[in-house]
Each structure stands twice: as structure tokens, then as C-alpha cells.
Motif scaffolding. Structure first.
Motif, mmCIF file in Angstrom:
data_model
loop_
_atom_site.group_PDB
_atom_site.id
_atom_site.type_symbol
_atom_site.label_atom_id
_atom_site.label_comp_id
_atom_site.label_asym_id
_atom_site.label_seq_id
_atom_site.Cartn_x
_atom_site.Cartn_y
_atom_site.Cartn_z
ATOM 1 N N UNK A 26 1.032 -1.440 -0.001
ATOM 2 C CA UNK A 26 -0.093 -0.020 -0.103
ATOM 3 C C UNK A 26 0.757 1.263 -0.040
ATOM 4 N N UNK A 27 0.600 2.245 -0.852
ATOM 5 C CA UNK A 27 1.437 3.657 -0.972
ATOM 6 C C UNK A 27 0.477 4.547 -1.023
ATOM 7 N N UNK A 28 0.962 5.585 -0.050
ATOM 8 C CA UNK A 28 0.016 6.824 0.222
ATOM 9 C C UNK A 28 0.650 7.895 -0.743
ATOM 10 N N UNK A 29 -0.069 8.734 -1.406
ATOM 11 C CA UNK A 29 0.578 9.596 -2.311
ATOM 12 C C UNK A 29 1.300 10.978 -1.148
ATOM 13 N N UNK A 30 2.108 11.584 -1.760
ATOM 14 C CA UNK A 30 2.943 12.312 -1.162
ATOM 15 C C UNK A 30 2.087 13.652 -0.505
ATOM 16 N N UNK A 31 2.690 14.223 0.489
ATOM 17 C CA UNK A 31 1.765 15.253 0.894
ATOM 18 C C UNK A 31 1.789 16.482 0.160
ATOM 19 N N UNK A 32 0.665 17.007 0.463
ATOM 20 C CA UNK A 32 0.437 18.410 -0.384
ATOM 21 C C UNK A 32 0.142 18.463 -1.961
ATOM 22 N N UNK A 33 0.100 16.979 -2.273
ATOM 23 C CA UNK A 33 0.018 16.685 -3.735
ATOM 24 C C UNK A 33 -1.625 16.869 -4.097
ATOM 25 N N UNK A 34 -2.418 16.678 -3.259
ATOM 26 C CA UNK A 34 -3.769 16.908 -3.512
ATOM 27 C C UNK A 34 -4.268 17.825 -2.624
ATOM 28 N N UNK A 35 -5.261 18.684 -3.123
ATOM 29 C CA UNK A 35 -5.962 19.740 -2.312
ATOM 30 C C UNK A 35 -6.630 19.426 -0.886
ATOM 31 N N UNK A 36 -7.451 18.328 -1.073
ATOM 32 C CA UNK A 36 -8.116 17.867 0.181
ATOM 33 C C UNK A 36 -7.829 16.377 0.708
ATOM 34 N N UNK A 37 -8.050 16.260 1.799
ATOM 35 C CA UNK A 37 -7.737 15.069 2.478
ATOM 36 C C UNK A 37 -8.338 13.694 1.758
ATOM 37 N N UNK A 38 -9.737 14.173 1.348
ATOM 38 C CA UNK A 38 -10.562 13.135 0.738
ATOM 39 C C UNK A 38 -9.796 12.719 -0.449
ATOM 40 N N UNK A 39 -9.390 13.927 -1.432
ATOM 41 C CA UNK A 39 -8.971 13.453 -2.706
ATOM 42 C C UNK A 39 -7.719 12.702 -2.489
ATOM 43 N N UNK A 40 -6.944 12.928 -1.415
ATOM 44 C CA UNK A 40 -5.899 12.145 -1.442
ATOM 45 C C UNK A 40 -6.079 10.734 -1.017
ATOM 46 N N UNK A 41 -6.936 10.484 -0.041
ATOM 47 C CA UNK A 41 -7.427 9.110 0.102
ATOM 48 C C UNK A 41 -7.853 8.354 -1.087
ATOM 49 N N UNK A 42 -8.423 8.919 -2.169
ATOM 50 C CA UNK A 42 -9.203 8.365 -3.027
ATOM 51 C C UNK A 42 -8.161 8.093 -4.287
ATOM 52 N N UNK A 43 -6.940 8.483 -4.016
ATOM 53 C CA UNK A 43 -5.674 8.119 -5.024
ATOM 54 C C UNK A 43 -4.713 7.360 -4.173
ATOM 55 N N UNK A 44 -4.880 6.588 -3.145
ATOM 56 C CA UNK A 44 -4.018 5.836 -2.760
ATOM 57 C C UNK A 44 -3.694 4.478 -3.696
ATOM 58 N N UNK A 45 -2.588 3.918 -3.748
ATOM 59 C CA UNK A 45 -2.177 2.752 -4.649
ATOM 60 C C UNK A 45 -2.173 1.681 -3.766
ATOM 61 N N UNK A 46 -2.669 0.408 -4.239
ATOM 62 C CA UNK A 46 -2.414 -0.772 -3.611
ATOM 63 C C UNK A 46 -2.224 -1.934 -4.728
ATOM 64 N N UNK A 47 -1.055 -2.513 -4.235
ATOM 65 C CA UNK A 47 -0.580 -3.453 -5.356
ATOM 66 C C UNK A 47 -0.691 -4.827 -4.827
ATOM 67 N N UNK A 48 -1.474 -5.809 -5.127
ATOM 68 C CA UNK A 48 -1.735 -7.263 -4.859
ATOM 69 C C UNK A 48 -1.368 -8.126 -5.812
ATOM 70 N N UNK A 49 -0.641 -9.284 -5.456
ATOM 71 C CA UNK A 49 -0.291 -10.583 -6.374
ATOM 72 C C UNK A 49 0.751 -11.207 -5.829
ATOM 73 N N UNK A 50 1.304 -11.880 -6.897
ATOM 74 C CA UNK A 50 2.273 -13.016 -6.648
ATOM 75 C C UNK A 50 3.642 -12.720 -6.956
ATOM 76 N N UNK A 51 4.707 -13.313 -6.355
ATOM 77 C CA UNK A 51 5.925 -13.086 -6.708
ATOM 78 C C UNK A 51 6.902 -14.236 -6.726
ATOM 79 N N UNK A 52 7.552 -14.630 -8.143
ATOM 80 C CA UNK A 52 8.166 -15.860 -8.288
ATOM 81 C C UNK A 52 9.637 -15.499 -8.381
ATOM 82 N N UNK A 53 10.517 -16.163 -7.570
ATOM 83 C CA UNK A 53 12.028 -16.030 -7.565
ATOM 84 C C UNK A 53 12.490 -16.412 -8.808
ATOM 85 N N UNK A 54 12.010 -17.435 -9.401
ATOM 86 C CA UNK A 54 12.370 -18.120 -10.754
ATOM 87 C C UNK A 54 11.102 -18.181 -11.369
#
Length: 588
Positions: free
Chosen positions: A350-378
């Protein structure tokens, strides 16, 4: 005239009733005798083993709280009742503790009297010679050319290592009779007592470790990551303190991991895990000195009374998110190995946008990024499906779903480290924007303009800090138990008696230089080989050249063995009950 019989006062009076304190004392005394019997100790030991079975079969709250809650939720009727009986906290439950304490009391009450009895036995001389040695299981009689004093003195010097007692005369003794009592094998009972005392010591050591010890596990990224210091339980991913330990007052220790190396066979089976670390403890914390060492599986770092174990490892993928304004955020977090053979791992970032990037707190929360999946070493692809073919990181790749929206980071609710909250997706607070397969250096651009780049992965190690102040005593007690058991099994308890008196001629006159020797032997326990040892002992004591004289030697063989040709069996049948009374007048 009528005569009236007056019964005696003693016959007519009822027996006096015991007072209430006397009856209570009798109940307490009988209860104590029953509790401290060896039979009760064996029953309690069996109950303790039986009580530990639920702890091995059922999930335990101190190890995995979530699994316990899921177990109870799957059994809405039976689960709560099992929880009331503390079946999910077996080793800290009241009934397990009760059995443990009763076993301890029973062993102590049983062993201490035996120690006193053994001490008295060591100070007590060997028992007098039985009246009829011919009734013992092993018996020998012969005539020698020596005086009784010479025979007894020679036998005493030959019986080195035996406890001996010389007695002469007696009410029914013959004229000039001298007896020698010898006993060996006192170490057998000593080994038995050492075994039971060591068992008590083992129980005490385990209890002390559970009361004052603690154990914490933490995941640390390798390659000179930030590391950790044992300042409080909060630094650990999981922490278990002793019953009287609240987690404070831990031994100060700081650790950082330099690297990790895993050795694999061609089949992919792990052969050895090794991690090079640096640590600080004691005076090093004040001088800021880092000491280098390596730890491996089953080869922990022992420092300042604590042990640092290497328990496992895994992979932590690294992602960089470039937001539309050019600002970037990079995160590395461990993913859970789902396949222990190939280390195919799953997780979420889960990655939160940098502070001050969006005008409102509500807008910042709507642009958080989540990456879910699988990792294979080989990596090995079946079309677009990703799997892993080998546990080493030879060709890493990820297959991920990328979401944008409210990840729930600001709600304060606990979330899984390895999966997104499905309720957030169901309510539409998180929307999937991409599903891609990426290798290191590859990226994808989202409809919102943000770019997600897979930078590769690092290895992490799972470290465990364990503190048990009584661990050394557990080892000492276990070794003492083994030594005591071996001694009690190998040492034989046996007794030998020798009676010597002058030989009388045909007229009944006592001779001066010839004596009759009777020798008897008895094993305190049924041990194979005692007959052979008795025969060797007889040869060593009585087959000296200066003792050989006229007169046939008469030897009673062991029960069940044929007599030697020419020998006269003077022993009574081994089935007769009387020899035991004659042979052991002490009743031991």
C-alpha cells in the motif's frame, strides 16, 4: 436370693470418640500419604502427558490468535465451550497447572523420605549372617587349612569395594565361629534417587523458564536494512512474554542484517541458511561498537543471556510509484511464501501519495495505490499465469493487480499484511486499474497517469529473540536423569555372607588348623549373571593355595541349573518362602 451381674466398666463403656481436630488430622495425613506415593506420582505423570495432547492437536492462542478465532467461528456451539475449558490455552490453563503442581509435590514428598532412608542405609552396617546359609539361592561349603581368623582376614582384604562387617560369637554360634557380612551396589539406589531428583529439577527449570522468559519474532530486510533493537515488545511482529513478565526489562540488543545466503540442492530442497549480521550488546551500546558474526539454522547467536535464532527467510518485492506530478514513492515489504518448495509468494503493498499533492484529504485518500499479487523468484509462465520453478532468485517476476482508491490506511482498523480488505473492494472504495506481469525494471501506466515500476526484490530473514533463564538447568537436569537411569539399570545390588568355624574331629574336639567355611550369596534384584559372579568371587576368596585342604567342597548352583558332577547340593528349593526371611532379616 437373686444375684445381679455387674459388667466391667471397660467392657460396657463405648470406645472414646476421636476429637474433631484428630479426625481432620487423620484425613490430612492419609491424603498426604496417598499423594506422595509412587503410584500417585506415576498416575499424575500420565495425566500430565494426557493433558498435553489438546495443546498439540488444537490451535493455541499464544501461537496464533487468528487461527483460534477462526476455529471458534467455524464451531459456534462447541467452540465457546472449548474456550471456557481453556483448551486453546492448555499450557497456561488452571487444570494443566494443577496437575503440574500436584506432580511436583508428589515427587518431592516421595523422594525426600527415600533420600533419608538411603542415608540411614549408608550408615548402617551390613545385616548379620543368616542362621542357615544353605537355604540361600547360592551356597558353598568347604574345609580349609587355616584358622577362622585367617580366612576372615583374607576374605576382607579380597572384598575391596564391598562394605563389610565382621562379627564373632553369638548365642547360638559354634565355638570359635566368626562371620563376615558384605554388601555391594548401594549406588543403584543412589542412581534411582538422582534420576527422580533430576526430574524434579527439570520440572522446576521448565516452570522458571515459562515464568520469567520471553520470546519475540521479527522480520528484517537483508542487505544492511534498518535492523531492530529490543527496546520494547512493540518492535517485534509477534511477542510472547512469561506469566510474570510484562515484556519490560528485556536485555538490550541491537541487530542489523548484512546479507542472507541460502544453499539449495538441484531438486530445490534447502540445504543450509546463513546470514551475516552485526550486533550490539552491553558495553557496545555505549561505545557504538558493532560486532560482526554469522548465524545459521540451529546455530544461534548467544549474547547477554539471550539467543538470536535464524528461523526462515523469504522475499520482499520493491515497487516505485511515480505520481502524475513527478513525485515518487518507493516501498519494500515482505510477502508470504505460499509454496515452501519454490517460494512462490503472495502479498500486498500500500502506497500513500506524497503530502500536499492533493488539495483535500478526501481527494488524497481516493488516490492511494494498492498492489496485490504473486512473486516468483524463478519465473515460469503458463501463458499469462505465473508460477515459480526454483526457490533461488534467478529470474524474478511478479503478477499483480493494481488498485486505486481508499486502502483503509487512515481508518485505524487492523488489516492483513498479505491481502487487501475485500470489503473495501466490494463497496467500491478500491477499483482495479491494471493486471500485469512485470520483470525487474518493467513498469505500467495507470489511467490516472501514475506509473508503477517493479524494481526487483530483496531477501528478508525471520529472526527470533529468546530468553530462558533456566535453559542451562534444563540441560543439566536432563543429563543427570540419563546418568541416574543408567546407574540404576547397570548396577546390581548383592550380598555375600561367610561363616567360618573350627572343624571338629570324630571325637568332637575342635581342631587348631582346619576350619569349615560356609559362603552364601543373595542378589537384592533379579540380575542375570549373578551366579557366575558368585562363582568368581568364591574362587577369589577360597581357592587360595594356603586355604586348600582336605574335605569335599559342596556348592549349591543357581535355581534351575544342574549341579556339577561330584558336587552335593545342600541348598533348599528356591520355591520355599523361608530363605527370603532368613536371608534378609531387615525386611528391606
Amino acid at each position: 436370693m437373686t444375684m445381679t451381674e455387674t459388667p466391667s466398666t471397660a467392657a460396657s463403656a463405648p470406645p472414646p470418640r476421636q476429637s474433631l481436630p484428630g479426625r481432620l488430622w487423620a484425613v490430612v495425613r492419609n491424603a498426604w500419604r496417598g499423594l506422595t506415593s509412587m503410584r500417585t506420582a506415576l498416575v499424575l505423570l500420565f495425566l500430565l502427558a494426557l493433558a498435553a495432547i489438546p495443546g498439540a492437536l488444537l490451535p493455541q492462542r499464544n501461537l496464533n490468535t487468528q487461527k483460534v478465532e477462526q476455529y471458534i467461528a467455524d464451531r459456534p456451539t462447541l467452540g465457546p465451550w472449548m474456550d471456557r475449558f481453556e483448551l486453546f490455552d492448555v499450557f497456561s490453563s488452571f487444570w494443566f497447572t494443577a496437575v503440574y503442581v500436584l506432580l511436583f509435590i508428589s515427587l518431592v514428598g516421595c523422594i525426600l523420605p527415600r533420600c533419608l532412608d538411603h542415608y540411614r542405609a549408608l550408615r548402617t552396617p551390613p545385616v548379620p549372617t543368616p542362621r542357615n546359609l544353605a537355604r540361600l539361592p547360592l551356597h558353598h561349603e568347604q574345609t580349609v587349612d587355616a584358622t577362622p581368623e585367617q580366612v576372615i582376614e583374607l576374605s576382607r582384604t579380597r572384598l575391596r569395594g564391598w562394605r563389610t562387617e565382621i562379627r564373632s560369637g553369638g548365642e547360638r554360634a559354634r565355638e570359635g565361629e566368626i562371620t563376615l557380612s558384605a554388601e555391594k551396589g548401594y549406588t543403584r539406589e543412589l542412581g534411582n534417587l538422582v534420576f527422580h531428583l533430576a526430574l524434579v529439577g527439570l520440572l522446576i527449570a521448565i516452570a522458571v523458564g515459562k515464568l520469567f522468559g520471553y520470546e519475540g519474532s521479527v522480520i528484517v530486510i537483508a542487505n544492511n536494512g534498518p535492523g531492530f533493537c529490543t527496546t520494547s515488545p512493540a518492535v517485534f511482529d509477534s511477542f510472547k512474554a512469561g506469566n510474570v513478565n510484562d515484556g519490560t526489562g528485556m536485555t538490550p540488543l541491537c541487530v542489523r542484517v548484512k546479507d542472507f545466503e541460502a544453499d539449495y540442492l538441484e531438486s530445490g530442497q534447502a540445504e543450509m541458511f546463513t546470514s551475516n549480521i552485526e550486533y550490539q550488546a552491553g558495553e557496545d551500546l555505549r561505545t557504538d561498537t558493532w560486532r560482526a558474526t554469522d548465524i545459521r539454522v540451529n546455530h544461534p547467536l548467544r549474547v547477554a543471556g539471550d539467543r538470536l535464532y535464524l528461523q526462515g527467510h523469504g522475499f520482499a518485492p520493491t515497487f516505485t510509484v511515480t505520481f502524475p506530478n513527478g513525485q515518487t514513492r518507493t516501498e519494500t515489504i515482505q510477502w508470504r511464501p505460499d509454496d515452501a518448495r519454490t517460494f512462490l509468494s503472495s502479498g500486498v503493498l500500500r502506497i500513500d501519495p506524497p503530502g500536499g499533492m492533493y488539495a483535500t484529504e478526501e481527494e488524497r485518500r481516493k488516490n492511494q495505490i494498492a498492489i496485490e499479487g504473486l512473486f516468483a523468484p524463478t519465473a515460469f509462465f503458463h501463458g499469462n499465469l505465473l508460477t515459480s520453478s526454483y526457490p533461488a532468485m534467478n529470474d524474478p517476476a511478479v503478477a499483480v493487480d493494481i488498485y486505486r482508491g481508499d486502502t483503509g490506511l487512515d481508518t485505524g482498523r487492523p488489516q492483513s499484511l498479505f491481502a487487501l480488505d475485500s470489503e473495501q473492494i466490494r463497496q467500491g472504495r478500491l477499483s482495479k486499474e491494471a493486471r500485469v506481469n512485470l520483470r525487474p525494471g518493467e513498469s505500467t501506466t495507470l489511467p490516472s497517469g501514475a506509473k508503477v515500476t517493479f524494481d526487483g526484490a530483496q531477501e528478508f530473514v525471520n529472526l527470533q529473540v529468546s530468553h530462558d533463564p533456566a535453559q542451562k538447568w534444563v540441560l543439566v537436569s536432563a543429563l543427570a536423569m540419563m546418568a541416574g537411569l543408567l546407574v540404576s539399570l547397570l548396577v546390581k545390588r548383592r550380598r555375600v555372607w561367610i561363616r567360618v568355624y573350627p572343624e571338629a574331629d570324630g571325637a568332637g574336639t575342635v581342631g587348631q588348623r582346619r576350619a569349615v567355611v560356609e559362603m552364601g550369596g543373595l542378589a537384592r534384584t533379579d540380575q542375570a549373571g549373578w551366579g557366575g559372579e558368585f562363582e568368581q568371587l568364591r574362587e577369589r576368596l577360597l581357592d587360595e593355595p594356603e586355604l586348600r585342604g582336605g574335605g569335599p567342597a559342596r556348592t549349591a548352583p543357581e535355581s534351575g541349573q544342574p549341579a556339577e558332577p561330584g558336587a552335593t547340593n545342600t541348598a533348599a528349593s528356591s520355591t520355599e518362602p523361608k530363605p527370603a526371611r532368613d536371608a534378609d532379616p531387615t525386611g528391606e
